[in-house]
Design a protein around this motif. Sequence first.
Motif, PDB file in Angstrom:
ATOM      1  N   ILE A  48      51.153  36.926  48.583  1.00 23.54           N
ATOM      2  CA  ILE A  48      52.022  37.809  47.905  1.00 23.54           C
ATOM      3  C   ILE A  48      53.152  38.673  48.391  1.00 23.54           C
ATOM      4  CG2 ILE A  48      49.805  38.167  47.026  1.00 23.54           C
ATOM      5  CD1 ILE A  48      49.055  41.244  48.071  1.00 23.54           C
ATOM      6  N   SER A  49      53.955  39.803  47.883  1.00 16.06           N
ATOM      7  CA  SER A  49      55.372  40.963  48.270  1.00 16.06           C
ATOM      8  C   SER A  49      54.325  42.081  49.221  1.00 16.06           C
ATOM      9  CB  SER A  49      56.181  40.971  47.153  1.00 16.06           C
ATOM     10  OG  SER A  49      55.775  42.259  46.080  1.00 16.06           O
ATOM     11  N   GLY A  51      55.289  44.775  48.267  1.00 18.98           N
ATOM     12  CA  GLY A  51      54.503  45.892  47.083  1.00 18.98           C
ATOM     13  C   GLY A  51      53.710  45.402  45.876  1.00 18.98           C
ATOM     14  N   GLU A  52      53.649  44.277  46.148  1.00 14.94           N
ATOM     15  CA  GLU A  52      51.951  43.550  45.319  1.00 14.94           C
ATOM     16  C   GLU A  52      51.272  44.322  46.307  1.00 14.94           C
ATOM     17  OE1 GLU A  52      50.738  40.079  42.978  1.00 14.94           O
ATOM     18  OE2 GLU A  52      51.810  39.755  44.155  1.00 14.94           O
ATOM     19  N   ALA A  53      51.145  44.142  47.569  1.00 15.10           N
ATOM     20  CA  ALA A  53      50.226  44.453  48.357  1.00 15.10           C
ATOM     21  C   ALA A  53      49.285  45.781  48.462  1.00 15.10           C
ATOM     22  CB  ALA A  53      50.634  43.817  49.839  1.00 15.10           C
ATOM     23  N   GLU A  54      50.951  46.976  48.375  1.00 14.58           N
ATOM     24  CA  GLU A  54      51.233  48.608  48.066  1.00 14.58           C
ATOM     25  C   GLU A  54      50.082  48.116  47.465  1.00 14.58           C
ATOM     26  OE1 GLU A  54      54.492  50.231  49.167  1.00 14.58           O
ATOM     27  OE2 GLU A  54      54.923  49.370  50.750  1.00 14.58           O
ATOM     28  N   GLN A  55      50.804  48.125  45.753  1.00 15.12           N
ATOM     29  CA  GLN A  55      49.998  48.540  44.683  1.00 15.12           C
ATOM     30  C   GLN A  55      48.067  47.876  44.941  1.00 15.12           C
ATOM     31  OE1 GLN A  55      52.104  45.789  41.638  1.00 15.12           O
ATOM     32  NE2 GLN A  55      53.554  47.818  41.280  1.00 15.12           N
ATOM     33  N   HIS A  56      47.964  46.910  45.577  1.00 16.98           N
ATOM     34  CA  HIS A  56      46.576  46.410  45.615  1.00 16.98           C
ATOM     35  C   HIS A  56      45.853  47.570  46.441  1.00 16.98           C
ATOM     36  CE1 HIS A  56      46.626  42.222  44.564  1.00 16.98           C
ATOM     37  NE2 HIS A  56      47.396  43.071  43.223  1.00 16.98           N
ATOM     38  N   ILE A  57      46.626  48.183  47.664  1.00 18.14           N
ATOM     39  CA  ILE A  57      45.932  48.866  48.649  1.00 18.14           C
ATOM     40  C   ILE A  57      45.591  50.627  47.498  1.00 18.14           C
ATOM     41  CG2 ILE A  57      45.897  50.254  50.394  1.00 18.14           C
ATOM     42  CD1 ILE A  57      47.587  47.788  51.855  1.00 18.14           C
ATOM     43  N   GLN A  58      46.698  50.491  46.530  1.00 21.30           N
ATOM     44  CA  GLN A  58      46.260  51.555  46.056  1.00 21.30           C
ATOM     45  C   GLN A  58      45.017  51.439  44.797  1.00 21.30           C
ATOM     46  OE1 GLN A  58      47.415  54.926  46.298  1.00 21.30           O
ATOM     47  NE2 GLN A  58      45.754  55.580  45.044  1.00 21.30           N
TER      48      GLN A  58
END
Length: 125
Positions: A48-49, A51-58
Amino acid sequence: MIMADSSGPQKNWYSILGACPTDGIQELKQKYQKLILMFHPDKQRPDISEGEAEQHIQRFIDVGQAWKILSNEESRKKYNLQLRGIWWPPGSAISSSQQAVSRQLRGKQVLLSVIYDNVQVFFPL
């Protein structure tokens, strides 16, 4: 504990869990467990990108905070009162074109049903 900050956008902890105010603790727990595993950083695909990883963490953080607030009876009551203030501020006039308020009896629980901008929300009374 701050559950909502009036200076900025407020998070709807129920929608974060895919729940509603009438859900019981077991329903909330099941939804929490499903989402916390789905967005757990150790469970993410390696492709996963960033940005997507950061969204998942949030999302992981938000799901944890939602559970913390909604799983505690006292904090859930306080949050429900805050929600009522958002949807139906004290002293505000109710526009019949935007809001319709009714009391519904479901079993022995009385609920306040608010329809606002085509979204129906139930609050235990």
